[in-house]
Scaffold this active site. Structure first.
Site, PDB file in Angstrom:
ATOM      1  N   ARG A 253      45.185  48.782 -27.536  1.00 50.05           N
ATOM      2  CA  ARG A 253      45.310  50.233 -26.661  1.00 50.05           C
ATOM      3  C   ARG A 253      46.103  50.105 -25.639  1.00 50.05           C
ATOM      4  NH1 ARG A 253      41.208  52.838 -23.461  1.00 50.05           N
ATOM      5  NH2 ARG A 253      39.897  51.315 -23.470  1.00 50.05           N
ATOM      6  N   TYR A 254      46.327  48.976 -25.069  1.00 53.43           N
ATOM      7  CA  TYR A 254      47.126  48.945 -23.641  1.00 53.43           C
ATOM      8  C   TYR A 254      48.276  47.951 -24.238  1.00 53.43           C
ATOM      9  CZ  TYR A 254      43.041  50.213 -21.209  1.00 53.43           C
ATOM     10  OH  TYR A 254      41.699  51.026 -20.746  1.00 53.43           O
TER      11      TYR A 254
ATOM     12  N   ARG B 108      47.835  44.061 -23.305  1.00 50.31           N
ATOM     13  CA  ARG B 108      46.672  43.323 -23.763  1.00 50.31           C
ATOM     14  C   ARG B 108      45.871  44.061 -24.998  1.00 50.31           C
ATOM     15  NH1 ARG B 108      45.652  46.226 -19.000  1.00 50.31           N
ATOM     16  NH2 ARG B 108      43.744  47.404 -19.056  1.00 50.31           N
TER      17      ARG B 108
ATOM     18  N   CYS C 144      24.893  40.295 -30.905  1.00 50.68           N
ATOM     19  CA  CYS C 144      24.400  39.790 -29.632  1.00 50.68           C
ATOM     20  C   CYS C 144      23.369  39.079 -29.476  1.00 50.68           C
ATOM     21  CB  CYS C 144      24.745  41.128 -28.581  1.00 50.68           C
ATOM     22  SG  CYS C 144      26.083  41.915 -28.363  1.00 50.68           S
TER      23      CYS C 144
ATOM     24  N   CYS D 120      22.109  45.644 -25.481  1.00 49.03           N
ATOM     25  CA  CYS D 120      22.114  46.621 -24.210  1.00 49.03           C
ATOM     26  C   CYS D 120      22.113  47.890 -24.922  1.00 49.03           C
ATOM     27  CB  CYS D 120      23.506  46.552 -23.455  1.00 49.03           C
ATOM     28  SG  CYS D 120      23.630  44.645 -22.945  1.00 49.03           S
TER      29      CYS D 120
ATOM     30  N   CYS E 170      25.359  50.198 -24.683  1.00 47.23           N
ATOM     31  CA  CYS E 170      26.593  49.604 -25.329  1.00 47.23           C
ATOM     32  C   CYS E 170      27.670  50.924 -25.647  1.00 47.23           C
ATOM     33  CB  CYS E 170      26.139  48.923 -26.650  1.00 47.23           C
ATOM     34  SG  CYS E 170      27.308  48.222 -27.518  1.00 47.23           S
TER      35      CYS E 170
ATOM     36  N   ARG F 128      30.015  50.385 -27.755  1.00 47.55           N
ATOM     37  CA  ARG F 128      30.683  49.991 -28.946  1.00 47.55           C
ATOM     38  C   ARG F 128      29.463  50.302 -30.101  1.00 47.55           C
ATOM     39  NH1 ARG F 128      34.063  45.439 -27.605  1.00 47.55           N
ATOM     40  NH2 ARG F 128      35.658  46.628 -27.030  1.00 47.55           N
TER      41      ARG F 128
ATOM     42  N   ASP G 230      30.297  54.877 -20.186  1.00 54.42           N
ATOM     43  CA  ASP G 230      31.073  55.608 -20.770  1.00 54.42           C
ATOM     44  C   ASP G 230      30.291  56.972 -21.664  1.00 54.42           C
ATOM     45  OD1 ASP G 230      33.588  54.084 -20.691  1.00 54.42           O
ATOM     46  OD2 ASP G 230      32.675  52.511 -21.858  1.00 54.42           O
TER      47      ASP G 230
ATOM     48  N   ASP H   4      36.782  54.587 -17.675  1.00 54.07           N
ATOM     49  CA  ASP H   4      37.562  54.522 -18.828  1.00 54.07           C
ATOM     50  C   ASP H   4      37.572  55.693 -19.534  1.00 54.07           C
ATOM     51  OD1 ASP H   4      39.313  53.116 -20.872  1.00 54.07           O
ATOM     52  OD2 ASP H   4      38.034  51.491 -21.102  1.00 54.07           O
TER      53      ASP H   4
ATOM     54  N   LYS I  41      41.901  52.886 -18.232  1.00 57.78           N
ATOM     55  CA  LYS I  41      41.113  52.957 -17.052  1.00 57.78           C
ATOM     56  C   LYS I  41      41.754  53.461 -15.685  1.00 57.78           C
ATOM     57  CE  LYS I  41      38.826  48.653 -18.669  1.00 57.78           C
ATOM     58  NZ  LYS I  41      39.441  48.704 -19.930  1.00 57.78           N
TER      59      LYS I  41
END
Length: 342
Positions: A83-84, A87, A96, A100, A103, A105, A267, A304, A311
């Site tokens: 996306r960037y 990176r 996981c 969380c 989350c 994602r 997000d 973001d 970001k």
């Protein structure tokens, strides 16, 4: 470990919203590690650790995107997101130690797509080898340290064979949720690849109570290998949306040699409305926190942007304007100061 309703009810007296979740569960499953379970105060329905890991029926309010950062649009292989420009992120697994509830994602995490395959590792390594503009790779998921030592060895080996010059970010919440994972065998593996190129540890501690003796010791094993540690917190309603909590968290992180790096605005992913703090309040917290902690302890309050916008840092603007050849600034405590414009 808590993985079902019966186990949760043995630990907690569920609230109405928590009970209703089981009638219509969201896509993100219930899983709370033994480490996180023991941190929950069972008699407090507003406990900040509980709010992060116990499901709530409000997660089923589906008015937002399942992919607010447009990661699928920027996926160049089944597991590699570019996306960037400089990176990329590799989804090492969907699993996981604890899930969380904030989350971002949720379209991927906990949906049984499982650990990255040998084929996907090869495809990602091939892409990285061809795209030399990528300088940093985030190993993320899910949590990479749910992979076996043998799987991690295969993953590291393929990436380092393709690109010795990459900075690898080891993105994990396992130091908080399962610090026992970082045993001598695993750390010898980390040490082996630390000699082959730079590694960075990216943690997620959202509340001071998560910085237990065990978690601090787990991070210390990376620090002993000269692997720097950076923390990425998420600003969450009822968890850390007070300046006192943030001040304690940031100072405690820094004391334990973990740099507070990001304080993320939650997000715009579906199922997180009840946990999201407004940007206006976030800016108020950022402004007050800057008065209380040093620059080293101050994280970047960051959002973001939706649709893959990237970001951007959110901060109070201390430049008030210009008077003739002087710039006028407000100090953090509200006083005025002037500085030459040229």
């Amino acid at each position: 470990m808590i993985a079902d309703r019966c186990a949760l009810e043995r630990k907690l007296q569920l609230t109405e919203n928590e009970r209703k979740w089981f009638d219509d569960p969201s896509s993100l499953p219930l899983l709370i590690s033994a480490q996180m379970e023991k941190l929950i105060m069972p008699d407090d329905p507003d406990d900040p650790i509980r709010r992060q890991f116990v499901p709530d029926v409000r997660e089923n309010i589906r008015i937002r995107s399942v992919d607010p950062l447009a990661e699928e649009e920027h996926s160049v292989t089944g597991r590699l997101i570019h996306r960037y420009e400089h990176r990329a992120a590799l989804l090492t697994t969907d699993r996981c130690f604890s899930y969380c509830r904030h989350c971002f994602r949720r379209r991927f995490t906990g949906l049984e797509s499982g650990p990255i395959s040998t084929k996907e590792i090869r495809k990602a390594a091939s892409y990285l080898k061809e795209h030399r503009e990528i300088h940093e790779l985030l190993l993320t998921g899910g949590d990479m340290f749910t992979l076996s030592d043998e799987h991690l060895d295969q993953l590291f080996d393929a990436i380092r064979d393709a690109r010795e010059d990459l900075v690898l970010r080891l993105c994990t919440r396992a130091v908080a949720s399962c610090p026992s994972r970082f045993d001598d065998k695993l750390m010898k593996l980390i040490e082996k690849y630390n000699h082959k190129g730079p590694l960075l540890l990216l943690t997620q501690f959202n509340h001071p109570r998560e910085l237990t003796e065990e978690s601090i010791a787990a991070v210390g094993k990376f620090l002993a290998l000269s692997i720097p540690a950076f923390n990425q917190s998420v600003l969450l309603k009822g968890v850390n949306d007070s300046v006192d909590t943030l001040e304690e968290l940031c100072n405690k992180l820094l004391y334990n040699r973990i740099k507070p790096y990001y304080l993320f605005q939650c997000d715009l992913v579906e199922g997180t409305e009840h946990l999201r703090v407004s940007v206006e309040k976030g800016l108020e917290l950022e402004k007050e926190l800057r008065k209380r902690v040093s620059g080293l302890a101050m994280p970047q309050y960051t959002i973001d942007l939706p649709e893959g916008g990237g970001k951007v840092i959110l901060t109070t603007d201390y430049l008030d304007g210009r008077e003739g050849d002087m710039l006028v600034f407000s100090t953090p405590d509200g006083q005025k100061r002037r500085y030459p414009a040229d």
